[in-house]
Design a protein around this motif. Structure first.
Motif, PDB file in Angstrom:
ATOM      1  N   ASN A 177      52.347  45.914  31.543  1.00 20.25           N
ATOM      2  CA  ASN A 177      52.188  45.443  32.930  1.00 20.25           C
ATOM      3  C   ASN A 177      52.560  46.533  33.925  1.00 20.25           C
ATOM      4  O   ASN A 177      51.885  46.719  34.941  1.00 20.25           O
ATOM      5  N   LYS A 178      53.634  47.278  33.649  1.00 20.74           N
ATOM      6  CA  LYS A 178      54.037  48.380  34.531  1.00 20.74           C
ATOM      7  C   LYS A 178      52.954  49.464  34.555  1.00 20.74           C
ATOM      8  O   LYS A 178      52.645  50.011  35.618  1.00 20.74           O
ATOM      9  N   LEU A 179      52.395  49.776  33.391  1.00 21.46           N
ATOM     10  CA  LEU A 179      51.330  50.784  33.329  1.00 21.46           C
ATOM     11  C   LEU A 179      50.096  50.324  34.097  1.00 21.46           C
ATOM     12  O   LEU A 179      49.447  51.116  34.795  1.00 21.46           O
ATOM     13  N   GLU A 180      49.776  49.040  33.978  1.00 16.66           N
ATOM     14  CA  GLU A 180      48.635  48.508  34.725  1.00 16.66           C
ATOM     15  C   GLU A 180      48.886  48.592  36.233  1.00 16.66           C
ATOM     16  O   GLU A 180      47.968  48.900  36.998  1.00 16.66           O
ATOM     17  N   GLU A 181      50.116  48.337  36.652  1.00 15.04           N
ATOM     18  CA  GLU A 181      50.458  48.467  38.078  1.00 15.04           C
ATOM     19  C   GLU A 181      50.318  49.920  38.533  1.00 15.04           C
ATOM     20  O   GLU A 181      49.838  50.189  39.637  1.00 15.04           O
ATOM     21  N   GLN A 182      50.737  50.862  37.684  1.00 14.56           N
ATOM     22  CA  GLN A 182      50.587  52.281  38.026  1.00 14.56           C
ATOM     23  C   GLN A 182      49.118  52.646  38.198  1.00 14.56           C
ATOM     24  O   GLN A 182      48.753  53.381  39.119  1.00 14.56           O
ATOM     25  N   ILE A 183      48.275  52.114  37.337  1.00 17.31           N
ATOM     26  CA  ILE A 183      46.838  52.390  37.454  1.00 17.31           C
ATOM     27  C   ILE A 183      46.286  51.785  38.730  1.00 17.31           C
ATOM     28  O   ILE A 183      45.513  52.425  39.454  1.00 17.31           O
ATOM     29  N   LYS A 184      46.697  50.567  39.061  1.00 19.95           N
ATOM     30  CA  LYS A 184      46.233  49.931  40.298  1.00 19.95           C
ATOM     31  C   LYS A 184      46.679  50.743  41.510  1.00 19.95           C
ATOM     32  O   LYS A 184      45.874  50.982  42.439  1.00 19.95           O
ATOM     33  N   ASP A 185      47.944  51.167  41.520  1.00 13.88           N
ATOM     34  CA  ASP A 185      48.432  51.988  42.633  1.00 13.88           C
ATOM     35  C   ASP A 185      47.676  53.306  42.707  1.00 13.88           C
ATOM     36  O   ASP A 185      47.342  53.771  43.792  1.00 13.88           O
ATOM     37  N   PHE A 186      47.415  53.883  41.550  1.00 17.65           N
ATOM     38  CA  PHE A 186      46.701  55.164  41.492  1.00 17.65           C
ATOM     39  C   PHE A 186      45.275  55.021  42.031  1.00 17.65           C
ATOM     40  O   PHE A 186      44.802  55.866  42.785  1.00 17.65           O
ATOM     41  N   LEU A 187      44.610  53.940  41.676  1.00 17.24           N
ATOM     42  CA  LEU A 187      43.241  53.723  42.118  1.00 17.24           C
ATOM     43  C   LEU A 187      43.158  53.341  43.595  1.00 17.24           C
ATOM     44  O   LEU A 187      42.142  53.568  44.239  1.00 17.24           O
TER      45      LEU A 187
END
Length: 189
Positions: A177-187
């Motif tokens: 979930n944290k990694l998915e949040e990082q990807i969302k923030d990155f995008l």
């Protein structure tokens, strides 16, 4: 990234405008020759000395003019190459940033995929442990039977493995979930 990095830098190779320079040089040569003939001679001469004087006159006047235009063209060429180099450098910086972002995104995606694979493996182990728990739980032994004590120890081990398995699954899900949040923030940048 700044807005200027996305703009296309248009460097026109015809900005030196060599046609105008050639026309100006031709006009100067024509002017010098016509000035010479208008003021010093009334037409073409058949004397070699007159032609030598004419050559010295034309060369003496036109050589510095042509050299000045050559210097002008060299300076303009240098300026054009400098602009093209700056444009190339800025585009390379944009390209480098994009490649770094792609690498980061690929790494985050690989971590997520790895976590999903580990979660899947742990869930299949959990199913297997639950089946063992049911199997050992359905066995009936007498209290005095040594197999009953072994059965209880085995069930206790299975429960411990299930608890450990569940905690690993929860940890991996949180990390995912944290990694998915990082990807969302990155995008969203």
């Amino acid at each position: 990234m700044n807005e200027n990095s996305h703009e296309t830098i248009n460097v026109d190779s015809n900005s030196i405008n060599t046609k105008r320079v050639v026309i100006v040089i031709c006009l100067i040569v024509l002017g010098v020759v016509s000035f010479y003939f208008a003021n010093f001679h009334n037409g073409f001469s058949i004397e070699n000395g007159d032609w030598g004087t004419f050559g010295d006159y034309v060369g003496g006047i036109l050589n510095p003019v042509i050299a000045a235009f050559a210097f002008y063209l060299i300076a303009k060429t240098y300026e054009l190459q400098k602009r093209e180099l700056e444009a190339t450098r800025s585009l390379l910086e944009v390209s480098t940033d994009a490649q770094k972002n792609q690498i980061k995104l690929a790494a985050l995606t690989a971590l997520i995929n790895s976590n999903f694979a580990r979660i899947s493996l742990l869930e299949s182990e959990r199913v297997k442990l639950k089946q063992e728990q049911v199997t050992y739980g359905s066995m009936r032994f007498n209290c005095d039977d040594p197999m009953a004590q072994a059965n209880q120890e085995t069930q206790s081990e299975i429960r411990g493995e299930l608890v450990e398995n569940n905690s690993k699954i929860c940890e991996l899900k949180e990390e995912t979930n944290k990694l998915e949040e990082q990807i969302k923030d990155f995008l969203n940048k």
